[in-house]
Design a protein around this motif. Structure first.
Motif, mmCIF file in Angstrom:
data_model
loop_
_atom_site.group_PDB
_atom_site.id
_atom_site.type_symbol
_atom_site.label_atom_id
_atom_site.label_comp_id
_atom_site.label_asym_id
_atom_site.label_seq_id
_atom_site.Cartn_x
_atom_site.Cartn_y
_atom_site.Cartn_z
ATOM 1 N N ASP A 1 13.957 -13.159 -35.971
ATOM 2 C CA ASP A 1 15.028 -12.893 -35.010
ATOM 3 C C ASP A 1 14.771 -11.564 -34.305
ATOM 4 O O ASP A 1 14.885 -11.474 -33.078
ATOM 5 N N SER B 1 14.068 -11.278 -30.307
ATOM 6 C CA SER B 1 15.220 -10.806 -29.532
ATOM 7 C C SER B 1 15.183 -9.313 -29.235
ATOM 8 O O SER B 1 15.821 -8.864 -28.295
ATOM 9 N N LEU C 1 20.775 -16.494 -30.563
ATOM 10 C CA LEU C 1 19.436 -16.046 -30.193
ATOM 11 C C LEU C 1 18.999 -16.667 -28.865
ATOM 12 O O LEU C 1 18.351 -16.022 -28.052
ATOM 13 N N GLY C 2 19.383 -17.911 -28.625
ATOM 14 C CA GLY C 2 19.013 -18.581 -27.378
ATOM 15 C C GLY C 2 19.577 -17.895 -26.148
ATOM 16 O O GLY C 2 18.990 -17.984 -25.066
ATOM 17 N N LEU D 1 15.324 -22.689 -32.570
ATOM 18 C CA LEU D 1 16.609 -22.013 -32.778
ATOM 19 C C LEU D 1 17.326 -22.561 -34.006
ATOM 20 O O LEU D 1 17.877 -21.795 -34.806
#
Length: 108
Positions: free
Chosen positions: A44, A48, A68-69, A80
Motif C-alpha cells: 500500500d 500510494s 487505494l484505487g 485492489l
C-alpha cells in the motif's frame, strides 16, 4: 519513495508503526497472517506514497483509509481486492499463508 521517518519500535510493541498488524498490539503472538498484513501495508505504501496508520487506529469506526484505487487509479480491481484482503484488520479475513496469497495473486 519518501522516507517514513521514525524507527522500528522495540519493547512490548515491536515493529514499525503502520506496518505492524493489530495483533502485534492486542492479541498476543503474531502469526503468519501478521506477516501478510505487514506485506500488504508495505505494498500500500509503495503504491500510494501514504504512510499506513497504526493498525489499532483502524479498529475505530470512521478511521478507514481512503481507497487505494482513489489514490492510484492505474491499479486493477483484482489487485485492489488482493491488497484489501492482505490488510484486513481482523486476522480471520486475511490470507492464512503466503502460499494461499500466492494462489490468489492477480495475474496481469
Amino acid at each position: 519513495v519518501r522516507p517514513l521517518g521514525g524507527s522500528t519500535r522495540r519493547g512490548p510493541h515491536p515493529g514499525c508503526p503502520g506496518f505492524a498488524s493489530p495483533e502485534h498490539y492486542s492479541r498476543g503472538a503474531p502469526t503468519p497472517t501478521s506477516d501478510i498484513y505487514g506485506l500488504g501495508a508495505s505494498f500500500d505504501y509503495l503504491l500510494s506514497g501514504r504512510k499506513p496508520p497504526e493498525a489499532l487506529d483502524l479498529l475505530m469506526p470512521g478511521d478507514e483509509l481512503p481507497p487505494l484505487g482513489s489514490l492510484n487509479p492505474c491499479l486493477s480491481p483484482g489487485l485492489l481486492d488482493f491488497l484489501a484482503r492482505m490488510t484486513e484488520v481482523l486476522p480471520e479475513g486475511r490470507f492464512k499463508s503466503s502460499a494461499e496469497a500466492g494462489h490468489f495473486f492477480p495475474r496481469a
